[in-house]
Design an enzyme around this catalytic site. Structure first.
Site, short mmCIF file in Angstrom:
data_model
loop_
_atom_site.label_atom_id
_atom_site.label_comp_id
_atom_site.label_asym_id
_atom_site.label_seq_id
_atom_site.Cartn_x
_atom_site.Cartn_y
_atom_site.Cartn_z
N HIS A 156 0.84 -1.22 0.00
CA HIS A 156 0.00 0.00 0.00
C HIS A 156 0.86 1.26 0.00
O HIS A 156 0.44 2.30 0.49
CB HIS A 156 -0.96 0.03 1.20
CG HIS A 156 -1.71 -1.25 1.41
ND1 HIS A 156 -2.93 -1.50 0.80
CD2 HIS A 156 -1.40 -2.37 2.09
CE1 HIS A 156 -3.34 -2.71 1.14
NE2 HIS A 156 -2.42 -3.27 1.92
N LYS A 281 16.49 20.20 -11.01
CA LYS A 281 15.72 18.96 -11.21
C LYS A 281 16.44 17.91 -12.03
O LYS A 281 17.15 18.20 -12.99
CB LYS A 281 14.41 19.31 -11.93
CG LYS A 281 13.47 20.17 -11.11
CD LYS A 281 12.64 19.35 -10.17
CE LYS A 281 11.48 18.73 -10.92
NZ LYS A 281 10.78 17.77 -10.09
N GLU A 288 8.93 7.13 -16.84
CA GLU A 288 7.52 7.52 -17.01
C GLU A 288 7.02 7.12 -18.39
O GLU A 288 5.87 6.70 -18.57
CB GLU A 288 7.39 9.03 -16.77
CG GLU A 288 7.63 9.37 -15.30
CD GLU A 288 7.98 10.83 -15.05
OE1 GLU A 288 8.00 11.22 -13.88
OE2 GLU A 288 8.24 11.58 -16.01
#
Ligand code: ARG
Length: 497
Positions: A156, A281, A288
């Site tokens: 979870h 970043k 992805e």
């Protein structure tokens, strides 16, 4: 003017397809993928026709020579046509005159296109299987490097139990092994020849269907001619296998995105992107995109099933829009597989951060309960002892707090007194409890078959190696068979031209 000097007066007559729907009807552009396949299918068919005495030596030689010239000129040089099959036939007739029209004796574009799709797709299936194998090899190699690198395991997405990077990566190797198995399965049913079915109802010519199958490296024929012309379930099966593979990869990609987000793994620069505005970043864009390729695959599967559902026997033009979905899906997912493998091969795991995180959220709780249960406390009662300690340490059963710190021995002892009515050391030694609270010791204790303990992982690694070798062999055997068939077909052609 044909090479033999005769006027070509019988050409394909496009009686019905010269109107505004011409482009809509044509698959010529998309058929580029089938160009080589169609040439092979044409060659095998002509060789067989000659062997059977259906076409004489001179005509067969002329047609086979023309096919070589068509190949040389390339797909882009084909004359206009409804599809690659018609265009190649037209190109052959342009070169050798009317006798080129004998190439289409005892066949139809219906068995022809089905043969071309199968011929081409089997190569793509092997490329996908190979990419999968390479990904498995990478996973196994990095897993063995990090067999002892302790990391948090989640359920979870909550800290659950400590495991190792090796165990985590091998879990994906296992899944990819089944994905490869499905690709090989699909290959078996794809690699069958529909040639000789003609439109769907067979042919009065004395064709040798086994012979064309052999010449093209197929493992046999699709016998029933109506089935042979209609069947596209091999596309469904292939695309389903590809979608399953993409689903596995999407999980791996998602895990890597999550772990990278927490700083536990860093992708190499080759597999990351920067932000155009935020200078600090480093984004896991490749993962992805891998994750998203599952969408391409399932879209393709959906499209295929929808196109094929309810189609009557035998050939319907809907089929022309079916196989591109399989090709698109297998392309996208094969590429994604290679990219995922490259990212895993070059990623940097932060062992220190992972070890620190492995004990967070009292992830060793199950191990403490297991220890009590091993000393004779019923597991449910042991679970309750540890749960009480967890609640006191900041965890909650009311949904307000989902994480807690690890309680120390004293806190566990207090919980034992409350739940069991006696101190903890009646059941277990303090040293054993403290070991159970240690993530590394916790991992080492879970040595059941398939578990993360170093011994268990070692055994698994041996079986992974065996599986990889067996699959290398499966791949090579199939590749060799195709190569041998192509070589022999070329020999048959060379003997004639
Ligand atoms: N281009 C067609 C296809 O891809 C094959 C041609 C069969 N056409 C026909 N009208 N029977 O399915």
């Amino acid at each position: 003017m044909p090479e033999d000097g005769r006027e070509t007066d019988v050409v394909r007559r496009d009686r019905f397809s010269g109107g505004p729907a011409r482009g809509f009807l044509s698959s010529l552009a998309a058929d580029e993928r089938l160009f080589e396949a169609d040439l092979a299918v044409d060659r095998a068919h002509v060789v067989m026709l000659e062997e059977q005495g259906i076409v004489d030596e001179g005509d067969a030689a002329a047609i086979l020579g023309a096919l070589d010239a068509v190949e040389e000129a390339g797909h882009g040089a084909l004359p206009d046509g409804e599809d690659v099959h018609a265009a190649i036939e037209t190109a052959v007739i342009e070169r050798v005159g009317d006798r080129g029209g004998r190439m289409h004796t005892a066949r139809s574009r219906n068995d022809e296109v089905a043969a071309c799709i199968r011929y081409r797709l089997r190569e793509d299936l092997l490329a996908a299987a190979e990419a999968t194998l390479e990904a498995r090899e990478v996973l196994a190699a990095v897993a063995s490097e990090h067999a002892g690198t302790v990391m948090p395991g989640y359920t979870h997405l909550q800290p659950a139990q400590p495991t190792t990077v090796g165990h985590f990566l091998l879990s994906y190797e296992s899944a990819l092994a089944r994905d490869a198995d499905r690709l090989f399965d699909a290959y078996g049913r794809t690699n069958r020849s529909p040639l000789g079915a003609a439109a769907f109802a067979g042919t009065p010519f004395d064709v040798d269907r086994e012979r064309t199958a052999e010449l093209l490296g197929f493992d046999g024929v699709v016998e029933n001619s109506m089935d042979a012309a209609s069947a596209r379930d091999f596309l469904v099966e292939t695309t389903a296998a590809v979608a399953a593979l993409a689903t596995t990869l999407s999980g791996l990609a998602e895990d890597l995105v999550g772990l990278a987000s927490r700083g536990y793994v860093e992708l190499s620069d080759d597999y990351a992107s920067t932000s155009s505005i935020m200078p600090q970043k480093k984004n896991p864009d490749t993962m992805e995109l891998v994750r998203a390729s599952a969408g391409d695959a399932s879209a393709g599967l959906n499209a295929l099933l929808t196109i094929l559902k309810g189609l009557p026997r035998a050939y319907n033009r809907d089929l022309q829009r079916a196989h591109p979905h399989a090709f698109d899906a297998i392309d996208a997912v094969t590429e994604a597989t290679t990219v995922a493998a490259g990212a895993v091969a070059t990623a940097d795991w932060d062992a220190e951060a992972l070890a620190a995180a492995a004990g967070e959220g009292f992830a060793t709780a199950t191990g403490v309960a297991d220890l009590l249960a091993m000393r004779g406390v019923p597991f449910r009662t042991a679970h309750e002892v540890v749960a009480v300690a967890a609640e006191r340490a900041g965890g909650g059963t009311d949904g307000t707090a989902t994480r807690c710190d690890s309680p120390d021995y004293e806190a566990l002892d207090a919980a034992a007194r409350e739940v069991l009515g006696e101190p903890l050391d009646v059941h277990v030694d303090r040293a054993d409890v403290e070991a159970a609270l240690d993530p590394e010791a916790s991992v080492a204790s879970r040595d059941s078959l398939g578990g993360p303990a170093p011994d268990a992982l070692d055994g698994a690694m041996g079986r992974v190696e065996e599986g990889l070798e067996a699959d290398e062999e499966r791949l090579q055997t199939r590749r060799d068979a195709l190569e041998t068939a192509a070589y022999r077909l070329r020999e048959e052609v060379d003997r004639r031209v």
